[in-house]
Write a protein that holds these residues in place. Structure first.
Motif, mmCIF file in Angstrom:
data_model
loop_
_atom_site.group_PDB
_atom_site.id
_atom_site.type_symbol
_atom_site.label_atom_id
_atom_site.label_comp_id
_atom_site.label_asym_id
_atom_site.label_seq_id
_atom_site.Cartn_x
_atom_site.Cartn_y
_atom_site.Cartn_z
ATOM 1 N N MET A 106 38.566 54.201 32.896
ATOM 2 C CA MET A 106 38.783 52.739 32.236
ATOM 3 C C MET A 106 39.683 52.196 33.486
ATOM 4 O O MET A 106 39.913 50.755 34.020
ATOM 5 N N TRP A 107 40.810 53.088 33.608
ATOM 6 C CA TRP A 107 42.177 52.170 34.501
ATOM 7 C C TRP A 107 41.363 51.686 36.439
ATOM 8 O O TRP A 107 41.781 50.902 36.932
ATOM 9 N N PRO A 108 40.713 52.734 36.502
ATOM 10 C CA PRO A 108 40.542 52.852 37.768
ATOM 11 C C PRO A 108 39.453 51.295 37.804
ATOM 12 O O PRO A 108 40.066 50.650 38.971
ATOM 13 N N ALA A 109 38.489 51.398 37.260
ATOM 14 C CA ALA A 109 37.670 49.784 37.307
ATOM 15 C C ALA A 109 38.970 48.861 36.698
ATOM 16 O O ALA A 109 38.195 47.213 38.075
ATOM 17 N N ILE A 110 39.799 48.873 35.944
ATOM 18 C CA ILE A 110 40.968 47.483 35.512
ATOM 19 C C ILE A 110 41.406 47.770 37.079
ATOM 20 O O ILE A 110 41.784 45.971 37.433
ATOM 21 N N LEU A 111 41.854 48.557 38.075
ATOM 22 C CA LEU A 111 42.949 48.051 38.830
ATOM 23 C C LEU A 111 41.919 47.453 39.944
ATOM 24 O O LEU A 111 42.313 47.089 40.569
ATOM 25 N N THR A 112 40.763 47.739 40.059
ATOM 26 C CA THR A 112 39.735 47.580 40.944
ATOM 27 C C THR A 112 39.484 45.576 40.463
ATOM 28 O O THR A 112 39.279 44.901 41.599
ATOM 29 N N ALA A 113 39.210 45.398 39.292
ATOM 30 C CA ALA A 113 39.380 43.759 38.574
ATOM 31 C C ALA A 113 40.403 43.237 39.549
ATOM 32 O O ALA A 113 40.044 42.109 40.075
ATOM 33 N N LEU A 114 41.574 43.875 39.473
ATOM 34 C CA LEU A 114 42.617 42.996 39.438
ATOM 35 C C LEU A 114 43.452 42.675 40.752
ATOM 36 O O LEU A 114 43.446 42.265 41.258
ATOM 37 N N VAL A 115 42.492 44.259 41.782
ATOM 38 C CA VAL A 115 42.488 43.955 43.028
ATOM 39 C C VAL A 115 41.659 42.742 43.431
ATOM 40 O O VAL A 115 42.295 41.703 44.451
ATOM 41 N N LEU A 116 40.807 42.762 43.239
ATOM 42 C CA LEU A 116 39.614 41.965 44.054
ATOM 43 C C LEU A 116 39.779 40.624 43.417
ATOM 44 O O LEU A 116 39.873 39.587 44.122
ATOM 45 N N ILE A 117 40.405 39.919 42.116
ATOM 46 C CA ILE A 117 40.697 39.131 41.927
ATOM 47 C C ILE A 117 41.795 38.413 42.643
ATOM 48 O O ILE A 117 41.675 37.048 43.138
ATOM 49 N N ALA A 118 43.075 39.583 42.841
ATOM 50 C CA ALA A 118 43.910 38.396 43.822
ATOM 51 C C ALA A 118 42.947 38.311 45.077
ATOM 52 O O ALA A 118 44.055 37.395 46.004
ATOM 53 N N LEU A 119 42.895 39.596 45.906
ATOM 54 C CA LEU A 119 42.099 39.247 47.312
ATOM 55 C C LEU A 119 41.199 37.935 46.858
ATOM 56 O O LEU A 119 41.166 37.230 48.034
ATOM 57 N N GLY A 120 40.952 37.788 46.114
ATOM 58 C CA GLY A 120 40.132 36.048 45.854
ATOM 59 C C GLY A 120 41.314 34.454 45.883
ATOM 60 O O GLY A 120 40.902 34.320 47.038
ATOM 61 N N VAL A 121 41.857 35.386 45.516
ATOM 62 C CA VAL A 121 43.109 34.277 45.284
ATOM 63 C C VAL A 121 43.752 33.924 46.468
ATOM 64 O O VAL A 121 43.755 32.719 46.769
ATOM 65 N N SER A 122 44.077 35.486 46.936
ATOM 66 C CA SER A 122 44.907 34.781 48.033
ATOM 67 C C SER A 122 43.915 34.277 49.581
ATOM 68 O O SER A 122 44.711 33.329 49.935
ATOM 69 N N ILE A 123 42.847 34.954 49.297
ATOM 70 C CA ILE A 123 41.626 34.409 50.178
ATOM 71 C C ILE A 123 41.711 32.331 50.232
ATOM 72 O O ILE A 123 41.533 32.187 50.842
ATOM 73 N N ALA B 161 42.828 45.951 52.138
ATOM 74 C CA ALA B 161 42.340 46.377 50.692
ATOM 75 C C ALA B 161 41.622 46.693 50.169
ATOM 76 O O ALA B 161 40.809 47.500 49.492
ATOM 77 N N ILE B 162 40.800 46.605 50.978
ATOM 78 C CA ILE B 162 38.276 46.588 51.128
ATOM 79 C C ILE B 162 38.806 47.884 51.719
ATOM 80 O O ILE B 162 38.001 48.085 50.555
ATOM 81 N N VAL B 163 39.293 47.808 52.642
ATOM 82 C CA VAL B 163 39.237 49.924 52.879
ATOM 83 C C VAL B 163 39.921 50.497 51.941
ATOM 84 O O VAL B 163 38.851 51.917 51.862
ATOM 85 N N ASN B 164 40.538 50.407 51.102
ATOM 86 C CA ASN B 164 41.549 51.354 50.530
ATOM 87 C C ASN B 164 40.742 51.689 48.978
ATOM 88 O O ASN B 164 40.495 52.302 48.811
ATOM 89 N N ILE B 165 40.151 50.193 48.503
ATOM 90 C CA ILE B 165 38.910 50.503 47.390
ATOM 91 C C ILE B 165 37.904 50.992 47.735
ATOM 92 O O ILE B 165 37.909 51.825 47.014
ATOM 93 N N LEU B 166 37.832 50.630 48.847
ATOM 94 C CA LEU B 166 36.242 51.007 49.077
ATOM 95 C C LEU B 166 36.538 53.102 49.488
ATOM 96 O O LEU B 166 35.581 54.248 48.713
ATOM 97 N N ALA B 167 37.165 54.026 50.263
ATOM 98 C CA ALA B 167 37.742 54.652 50.331
ATOM 99 C C ALA B 167 37.869 55.367 48.819
ATOM 100 O O ALA B 167 37.851 56.675 48.346
ATOM 101 N N TYR B 168 38.072 54.864 48.126
ATOM 102 C CA TYR B 168 39.172 55.376 46.377
ATOM 103 C C TYR B 168 37.806 55.711 45.558
ATOM 104 O O TYR B 168 37.478 56.784 45.045
ATOM 105 N N TRP B 169 36.776 54.083 45.577
ATOM 106 C CA TRP B 169 35.330 54.454 44.396
ATOM 107 C C TRP B 169 34.537 55.753 45.977
ATOM 108 O O TRP B 169 33.894 56.066 44.722
ATOM 109 N N PHE B 170 34.283 55.348 46.518
ATOM 110 C CA PHE B 170 33.743 56.457 47.123
ATOM 111 C C PHE B 170 34.332 58.093 47.461
ATOM 112 O O PHE B 170 33.326 59.130 48.482
ATOM 113 N N ASP B 171 35.461 58.422 47.515
ATOM 114 C CA ASP B 171 36.155 59.322 47.150
ATOM 115 C C ASP B 171 36.535 59.389 48.777
ATOM 116 O O ASP B 171 35.509 61.423 48.698
#
Length: 89
Positions: A1-18, A46-56
């Motif tokens: 549950m926490w990884p999904a929430i943190l990933t969503a927060l990172v993606l939202i922050a990424l969209g706002v900053s772009i 940010a994108i590389v680290n999210i993908l690295a986490y999700w694809f282990d």
């Protein structure tokens, strides 16, 4: 549950900053791509680290790619636009 929430927060922050980067570039009429290099590198980190986490695949490949992008972003920081009236040399 926490990884999904943190990933969503990172993606939202990424969209706002772009969105903010795009608005600032339009307001300052910056046209060269070199001044955008630092932002692109940091977004890719940010994108590389999210993908690295999700694809282990957290390891030497993702860390070396992160370090390479940090060095590249630091190189392109010399082309950033600054307001010389506010920040004199």
């Amino acid at each position: 549950m926490w990884p999904a929430i943190l990933t969503a927060l990172v993606l939202i922050a990424l969209g706002v900053s772009i969105n903010k980067i795009i608005r600032k570039r339009k307001a300052s009429s910056a046209t060269d791509l070199k001044s955008l290099g630092t932002s692109i590198c940091f977004f890719l980190i940010a994108i590389v680290n999210i993908l690295a986490y999700w694809f282990d695949i957290i390891g030497i490949i993702s860390m070396s790619l992160t370090i390479l992008l940090l060095i590249t972003g630091a190189y392109f920081s010399r082309y950033l636009q600054t307001d010389h009236e506010t920040y004199p040399r």
